[in-house]
Scaffold this motif. Structure first.
Motif, PDB file in Angstrom:
ATOM      1  N   PRO A  59      32.732  56.066  36.262  1.00  0.00           N
ATOM      2  CA  PRO A  59      33.630  57.111  35.740  1.00  0.00           C
ATOM      3  C   PRO A  59      33.428  58.428  36.491  1.00  0.00           C
ATOM      4  O   PRO A  59      32.296  58.754  36.860  1.00  0.00           O
ATOM      5  CB  PRO A  59      33.207  57.249  34.279  1.00  0.00           C
ATOM      6  N   THR A  60      34.507  59.159  36.731  1.00  0.00           N
ATOM      7  CA  THR A  60      34.419  60.489  37.331  1.00  0.00           C
ATOM      8  C   THR A  60      33.890  61.464  36.270  1.00  0.00           C
ATOM      9  O   THR A  60      33.920  61.156  35.076  1.00  0.00           O
ATOM     10  CB  THR A  60      35.805  60.947  37.814  1.00  0.00           C
ATOM     11  N   PRO A  61      33.390  62.641  36.662  1.00  0.00           N
ATOM     12  CA  PRO A  61      32.721  63.541  35.696  1.00  0.00           C
ATOM     13  C   PRO A  61      33.573  63.881  34.471  1.00  0.00           C
ATOM     14  O   PRO A  61      33.095  63.839  33.334  1.00  0.00           O
ATOM     15  CB  PRO A  61      32.436  64.797  36.525  1.00  0.00           C
ATOM     16  N   LEU A  62      34.864  64.189  34.683  1.00  0.00           N
ATOM     17  CA  LEU A  62      35.709  64.577  33.561  1.00  0.00           C
ATOM     18  C   LEU A  62      35.920  63.399  32.607  1.00  0.00           C
ATOM     19  O   LEU A  62      35.870  63.554  31.380  1.00  0.00           O
ATOM     20  CB  LEU A  62      37.068  65.080  34.102  1.00  0.00           C
ATOM     21  N   VAL A  63      36.141  62.219  33.168  1.00  0.00           N
ATOM     22  CA  VAL A  63      36.342  61.019  32.342  1.00  0.00           C
ATOM     23  C   VAL A  63      35.063  60.718  31.562  1.00  0.00           C
ATOM     24  O   VAL A  63      35.101  60.427  30.363  1.00  0.00           O
ATOM     25  CB  VAL A  63      36.761  59.811  33.207  1.00  0.00           C
TER      26      VAL A  63
END
Lengths: 101, 388
Positions: free
Chosen positions: A80-84
């Motif tokens: 997952p990317t940081p925001l997700v």
């Protein structure tokens, strides 16, 4: 939205590309649930190319997780990317699906 | 379909009756005949079902062009076909500019008459269909207004809510987005010494979200009144919501119980943004998460609560993601950091002033960008057990 599907021996890897918000949630849902229905092996989501997910997108994850649970499998989400990841943590979806780096 | 034929010479009537006798017999067409424009208007005013007018131009009393100028006021889908002398381009142009759908020239060619009427009837059917779809759209829009109303009308909105209570000052606000969201807040006295506080956000938008929001709010309140503890309350709410949740809509929610004698706050957070405690001196603390899953997904989930102490003079703030995720025209979000910076310099403000200041800061940041999500806030300043 572009969604790649990669069939491997022991699992299917689904890789959506782009933000998953209300406008694309419906298409993502249909594709993901169809993949789950078409295979008996576990389904894994590669989220490396998803910068953002809205609650409409989380709902699709919940639908997929439930479909897999019914056959005693767990939905796995990787990279997952940081925001997700912050959204998955905030909503505590991390206790409902398996999230790994 | 009713068709009005306007001509001062009687031969057109005979022609039409002959040519369309089958349509007349099968009641597909009903013809009405008038001798001039004024008589035609009388018929049209008396019978709003007439949808097609076939009219000559030169007639006594009122000519065909004058008749055309009156049609628009009568029936918006009415269509007119004019009959002019062969080559009379001037009058034909005038008639078309007045809104006539088509024209025929004298002497009338019967096949052309049939074709023209058929074509006009097809146009009328299309128009009626469009009108019907337009009406359906209006009905849907109306339904959305009802959803907004459900969302708004069920929230307590009288402030101060408990004028006889001096231990706390409470204010809450929900500013709905144009597309109905599913935010809500609630507060209630569980008994003489305990105040229940709720903020929630239903996933999705529109009528389903509004209905689930109303259900969730009632469930939390009714179960809260019989459950002494925050975690047990949400666990029960979650079980009920998750039981038949085929659509997998879910709700993020915080439920807190503020003990008015001691200032203890017991709270359970189900996947929602952490509330803040803002001290009178500007210290800001986010309430540690209790790691609860959003409500409605997993019937088996076990919720836990946490308890903190709220010092007299401190303000508790609950909010939904519409605040940090409000964006401006450049696509930047207001962010939790901006919210926290704003709160630190707003210490000491009463709840109403505090909430209005936050909304104003969000609006200034958005600078006219459309509000995409509900803005919902609840603030309580705890005055202490003996506050007067």
């Amino acid at each position: 939205m572009d969604i790649a599907v990669d069939r491997q021996d022991d699992r299917v890897i689904v890789t959506p590309m782009g933000n998953i918000d209300t406008p694309v949630a419906e298409a993502f849902q249909q594709r993901l649930l169809a993949v789950i229905q078409d295979h008996t092996v576990p389904v894994e989501l590669d989220f490396a190319a998803v910068p953002y997910i809205s609650s409409a997108g989380l709902r699709v994850l919940a639908l997929a997780a439930r479909a897999l649970r019914q056959r005693h499998q767990v939905l796995r989400l990787t990279q997952p990317t940081p925001l997700v990841l912050s959204v998955l943590n905030l909503t505590n979806f991390t206790s409902f699906i398996e999230v790994s780096a | 379909m009713k068709i009005l034929v306007v001509d001062d010479e009687p031969d057109l009537e005979a022609l039409v009756r002959q040519k369309f006798r089958r349509h007349i017999r099968s009641k597909e067409f009903e013809f009405i005949f008038a001798r001039h424009g004024a008589e035609a208007l009388d018929y049209l005013r008396a019978d709003r079902d007439i949808e097609l007018v076939l009219t000559d131009i030169n007639m006594p009393v009122m000519d065909g062009l004058t008749l055309l100028t009156h049609l628009g006021d009568l029936n918006p889908i009415l269509q007119a076909v004019i009959i002019s002398a062969y080559g009379d381009m001037q009058n034909i142009r005038t008639a078309m500019n007045l809104g006539a759908f088509d024209f025929l020239t004298k002497p009338i060619n019967l096949d052309d008459l049939t074709l023209t009427i058929d074509k006009t009837v097809r146009q009328l059917h299309l128009q009626k269909q469009a009108l019907h779809e337009h009406d359906q759209l209006l009905a849907i829009k109306h339904e959305l207004q009802i959803a907004t109303h459900i969302q708004q009308a069920t929230l307590p909105r009288r402030f101060p809510p408990f004028p006889e209570r001096h231990e706390f000052d409470l204010y809450a606000e929900m500013i709905p987005a144009r597309e109905v969201g599913g935010d809500f807040y609630d507060f209630f006295l569980l008994d003489e010494t305990r105040l229940g506080l709720v903020i929630g956000d239903v996933s999705g938008k529109g009528v389903p979200a509004a209905l689930l929001m109303a259900t969730s709010r009632m469930l939390v309140k009714s179960i809260a009144l019989s459950q002494a503890h925050a975690a047990a309350c949400l666990q029960q709410v979650n079980r009920l919501l998750a039981a038949d949740n085929d659509s997998m809509l879910f709700i993020s929610l915080v439920y807190g119980i503020l003990h008015l004698q001691s200032g203890a706050l017991e709270y359970c957070n189900a996947g929602h943004h952490a509330p803040y405690v803002l001290g009178a001196d500007g210290t800001l603390t986010a309430l540690p998460t209790t790691r609860g899953l959003v409500l409605g997904l997993d019937e088996q989930f076990v919720y836990t609560a946490n308890t903190i102490s709220v010092a007299p003079g401190s303000t508790l703030l609950l909010y939904t993601d519409g605040i940090p995720e409000a964006f401006n025209r450049q696509g930047a979000i207001f962010s939790v950091e901006r919210l926290e910076a704003h709160l630190r310099q707003a210490a000491g403000q009463a709840p109403q002033e505090l909430l209005q200041g936050i909304v104003q800061a969000v609006r200034e940041f958005a600078a006219g960008a459309p509000q995409s999500d509900d803005l919902t806030l609840l603030a309580v300043t705890y005055g202490g057990a003996s506050a007067r």
